[in-house]
Design an enzyme around this catalytic site. Structure first.
Site, PDB file in Angstrom:
ATOM      1  N   GLY A   1     -38.688  -2.508  25.295  1.00  0.00           N
ATOM      2  CA  GLY A   1     -40.255  -3.106  25.424  1.00  0.00           C
ATOM      3  C   GLY A   1     -40.408  -4.315  26.369  1.00  0.00           C
TER       4      GLY A   1
ATOM      5  CD  GLU B   1     -39.083  -7.967  20.951  1.00  0.00           C
ATOM      6  OE1 GLU B   1     -39.330  -7.354  21.845  1.00  0.00           O
ATOM      7  OE2 GLU B   1     -38.375  -7.753  19.852  1.00  0.00           O
ATOM      8  CG  ASP B   2     -41.895  -5.369  23.016  1.00  0.00           C
ATOM      9  OD1 ASP B   2     -41.222  -5.989  22.158  1.00  0.00           O
ATOM     10  OD2 ASP B   2     -41.986  -4.136  23.321  1.00  0.00           O
TER      11      ASP B   2
ATOM     12  CG  ASP C   1     -45.786  -4.739  14.033  1.00  0.00           C
ATOM     13  OD1 ASP C   1     -46.474  -5.315  13.484  1.00  0.00           O
ATOM     14  OD2 ASP C   1     -45.702  -3.478  13.899  1.00  0.00           O
TER      15      ASP C   1
ATOM     16  CE  LYS D   1     -49.430  -4.718  16.724  1.00  0.00           C
ATOM     17  NZ  LYS D   1     -48.730  -3.350  16.147  1.00  0.00           N
TER      18      LYS D   1
ATOM     19  CG  PHE E   1     -49.334   1.622  18.030  1.00  0.00           C
ATOM     20  CD1 PHE E   1     -48.280   1.393  17.391  1.00  0.00           C
ATOM     21  CD2 PHE E   1     -49.050   2.374  19.210  1.00  0.00           C
ATOM     22  CE1 PHE E   1     -46.939   1.491  18.072  1.00  0.00           C
ATOM     23  CE2 PHE E   1     -47.935   2.634  19.728  1.00  0.00           C
ATOM     24  CZ  PHE E   1     -47.088   2.382  19.163  1.00  0.00           C
ATOM     25  CB  VAL E   2     -50.709  -2.615  21.958  1.00  0.00           C
ATOM     26  CG1 VAL E   2     -52.165  -3.212  21.252  1.00  0.00           C
ATOM     27  CG2 VAL E   2     -49.576  -3.397  21.453  1.00  0.00           C
TER      28      VAL E   2
ATOM     29  CG  ASP F   1     -42.261   3.167  23.429  1.00  0.00           C
ATOM     30  OD1 ASP F   1     -42.096   2.029  22.608  1.00  0.00           O
ATOM     31  OD2 ASP F   1     -41.918   4.208  22.744  1.00  0.00           O
TER      32      ASP F   1
ATOM     33  NE  ARG G   1     -40.067   2.306  26.728  1.00  0.00           N
ATOM     34  CZ  ARG G   1     -40.015   1.640  25.525  1.00  0.00           C
ATOM     35  NH1 ARG G   1     -40.550   0.509  25.453  1.00  0.00           N
ATOM     36  NH2 ARG G   1     -39.198   2.212  24.289  1.00  0.00           N
TER      37      ARG G   1
HETATM   38  P1  IMP Z   1     -40.703  -5.362  14.156  1.00  0.00           P
HETATM   39  O1  IMP Z   1     -39.270  -5.407  13.848  1.00  0.00           O
HETATM   40  O2  IMP Z   1     -41.753  -5.026  13.167  1.00  0.00           O
HETATM   41  O3  IMP Z   1     -41.351  -6.851  14.492  1.00  0.00           O
HETATM   42  O4  IMP Z   1     -41.013  -4.722  15.306  1.00  0.00           O
HETATM   43  C1  IMP Z   1     -40.591  -5.130  16.831  1.00  0.00           C
HETATM   44  C2  IMP Z   1     -40.454  -4.150  17.734  1.00  0.00           C
HETATM   45  O5  IMP Z   1     -41.301  -2.872  17.445  1.00  0.00           O
HETATM   46  C3  IMP Z   1     -41.162  -4.624  19.151  1.00  0.00           C
HETATM   47  O6  IMP Z   1     -40.051  -5.259  19.602  1.00  0.00           O
HETATM   48  C4  IMP Z   1     -41.680  -3.242  19.683  1.00  0.00           C
HETATM   49  O7  IMP Z   1     -40.488  -2.831  20.636  1.00  0.00           O
HETATM   50  C5  IMP Z   1     -42.190  -2.496  18.581  1.00  0.00           C
HETATM   51  N1  IMP Z   1     -43.588  -2.627  18.343  1.00  0.00           N
HETATM   52  C6  IMP Z   1     -43.995  -3.107  17.151  1.00  0.00           C
HETATM   53  N2  IMP Z   1     -45.287  -2.919  17.417  1.00  0.00           N
HETATM   54  C7  IMP Z   1     -45.859  -2.201  18.437  1.00  0.00           C
HETATM   55  C8  IMP Z   1     -47.034  -1.584  18.957  1.00  0.00           C
HETATM   56  O8  IMP Z   1     -48.122  -2.040  18.643  1.00  0.00           O
HETATM   57  N3  IMP Z   1     -46.859  -0.868  19.968  1.00  0.00           N
HETATM   58  C9  IMP Z   1     -45.600  -0.396  20.786  1.00  0.00           C
HETATM   59  N4  IMP Z   1     -44.464  -0.972  20.182  1.00  0.00           N
HETATM   60  C10 IMP Z   1     -44.509  -1.819  18.997  1.00  0.00           C
HETATM   61 MG    MG Z   2     -39.139  -4.697  21.487  1.00  0.00          MG
END
Ligand code: IMP
Ligand code: MG
Length: 174
Positions: free
Chosen positions: A45, A99-100, A103, A131, A152-153, A159, A165
């Site tokens: 991402g 990081e992108d 979440d 988020k 969701f984005v 993606d 992407r």
């Molecule tokens: P986390 O472990 O829940 O913090 O998720 C992290 C990863 O999930 C991020 O690095 C993203 O690659 C993916 N992700 C989280 N939210 C989104 C979203 O809204 N769109 C797309 N990918 C997401």
């Molecule tokens: Mg990521």
């Protein structure tokens, strides 16, 4: 705009992203002057953010990549799979994780734990998006692009089931 079965609408434009990325780079250039940081970008991402950010970094630095996957559909599975590991020795290094989006924070939490256990001198985070409403652990993001709602984005590296992407702008689920 449609990706797979879902409708998305424009949310953060390319110009706005670019301005924010430049500001973040400026701050990093200042904070890490004479520290030769090692950037570690989390694939997939973050590839676009990492690329644009690095073009604005003008201090001595290095970049490396790790690849993890935890997302299925629109939910973080919490089960983080490591697909490509770290090849650099990060002992005593000033690490900046790129990081992108953060979440739930579970992916970043795991990464931080690992980098710290490998003896990094210091680890900070540059994340384009967070988020905050969905975060399950406390993670402090030193360099943050935008805080967004728990929706969701896609785009700019992010993606939806593999697609989107390549988009220059960030889109949000309608
Ligand atoms: P986390 O472990 O829940 O913090 O998720 C992290 C990863 O999930 C991020 O690095 C993203 O690659 C993916 N992700 C989280 N939210 C989104 C979203 O809204 N769109 C797309 N990918 C997401
Ligand atoms: Mg990521």
């Amino acid at each position: 705009m449609k990706i797979h079965d879902k409708e998305f609408e424009k949310f953060i434009g390319a110009d706005k992203i670019s301005d924010r990325v430049k500001e973040i780079a400026k701050q990093i250039n200042k904070d890490y002057k004479e520290k030769t940081p090692l950037f570690i970008a989390i694939l997939n991402g973050s590839f676009m953010f990492a690329s644009d950010l690095m073009k604005e970094v003008d201090i001595p630095s290095e970049i490396s990549f790790v690849r993890v996957a935890s997302y299925e559909d629109m939910q973080s599975s919490g089960d983080i799979k490591r697909l490509i590991g770290l090849s650099e020795n990060i002992f005593n290094r000033e690490v900046i994780v790129i990081e992108d989006i953060i979440d739930s924070g579970l992916t970043m939490d795991k990464m931080l734990e690992e980098f710290q256990s490998l003896g990094a001198k210091n680890v900070t985070i540059a994340s384009l998006l967070t988020k905050p409403d969905n975060m399950k652990t406390e993670i402090s993001v030193k360099y943050l692009g935008f805080e967004i709602a728990d929706k969701f984005v896609v785009g700019y590296g992010l993606d939806y089931n593999g697609q989107g992407r390549n988009l220059k702008d960030i889109y949000q689920l309608k």
